[in-house]
Design an enzyme around this catalytic site. Structure first.
Site: not given
Length: 332
Positions: A96, A230
């Site tokens: 991240c 996504r």
């Protein structure tokens, strides 16, 4: 090492998205794909409201807890707590790129300290009996992805990591936002394939930009697992094909009416506990992407589900907007 067939398809951990409501919803669409929590910081697990942070529904299994941190002792303690909650796997975030993660000295910046990452993995492995895995990038900033990824992989696998999931992009810690880091650095799937070729006996999974089950299948010709991110969130209907395509389940027409009933019952229980319908339906707006009536479905969930007192009947009203007969006629 994980059994290749068990976790060959996963839904990636996504901050602000893969909460417990999202995972319950996704589990109605696929019974087999591995689901991941959002990243939870080890300090929060140890000192925070554990039920709020870690609670999940039994139906979510198999489900993995992703931890953020860089202190081996704290990560080991957080892993023990996660195991006690019933998670099937503990995953360490080394990918991240957000500013908040950098300020805590964990996430993608740990690519620069592979020895520390290996120490964290070793501590977590010593603390729990369930699998411990790592999710990383191919490198950060000006690192050369060839030695950077190999060094990280060698260290964590030697420390006992049961799998390494690789987001096949660099992370740029300076100059790009977290959103830009998911889109601008070019994908380099071949780099992950080369890692798997070098580590034939280890579980290597791939993540990043995978849009369809066809792409998942293509990647599985080179690596052990593929993560949908996504695409699974924005067009969750693609998950209905996972079990038949990759786990040998019988091909059958998906029962969307039963799904809406299950989500309505789940929503009713959540509302009884003081929650709001919108907490759940925000994850469902893309369910019927591309079908006649999908726009109206989205409109109802985006407006009516967020009104005070909204209940499960909103889901049924939205579902009534979908014209399956027209969709079948178009497909014929």
């Amino acid at each position: 090492m994980l059994k290749n067939q068990d976790h060959r398809v996963a839904v990636a951990p996504m901050m602000d998205w893969t909460d417990r409501h999202c995972r319950f919803f996704h589990r109605q669409l696929t019974g087999r794909a591995l689901l991941y929590t959002e990243m939870v910081v080890a300090d929060a697990v140890i000192h925070g409201a554990r039920e709020r942070l870690l609670g999940f529904d039994d139906v979510e299994h198999p489900v993995a807890l992703q931890l953020g941190g860089s202190d081996p002792a704290k990560l080991a303690e957080a892993a023990r707590i996660g195991e006690a909650f019933g998670y099937d796997e503990i995953n360490l975030n080394v990918g991240c790129p957000s500013d908040r993660v950098q300020s805590g000295t964990f996430g993608a910046c740990l690519m620069k300290t592979p020895v520390l990452v290996a120490e964290c993995v070793a501590a977590m492995k010593a603390a729990v009996k369930i699998p411990v895995t790592v999710k990383c990038r191919i490198g950060v900033d000006d690192q050369d992805p060839e030695p950077a990824l190999d060094t990280l992989a060698d260290g964590v696998l030697a420390a006992g990591a049961d799998a390494l999931w690789v987001h096949a992009r660099k992370a740029w810690l300076e100059g790009l936002s977290p959103k830009e880091n998911r889109e601008i650095p070019p994908l380099d799937y071949e780099r992950v394939y080369r890692l798997k070729a070098r580590k034939p006996n280890e579980f290597i999974g791939i993540n990043g930009g995978i849009q369809s089950l066809g792409e998942v299948s293509a990647h599985l010709g080179h690596v052990d697992g593929a993560m949908l991110g996504r695409a699974a969130y924005h067009t969750p209907g693609i998950l209905t094909g996972v079990d038949a395509a990759f786990y040998g389940e019988a091909v059958a027409a998906f029962d969307y009416a039963a799904l809406i009933d299950a989500m309505g019952g789940y929503a009713a229980r959540h509302i009884e506990r003081g929650g709001r319908l919108g907490h759940i339906t925000r994850h469902m707006v893309g369910l019927f992407h591309g079908l006649p009536g999908a726009r109206r479905f989205r409109q109802i969930l985006s407006t009516d589900a967020n009104k005070p007192g909204a209940g499960p009947e909103v889901l049924k009203n939205a579902f009534a907007a979908i014209n399956f007969a027209a969709a079948e006629a178009e497909a014929a």
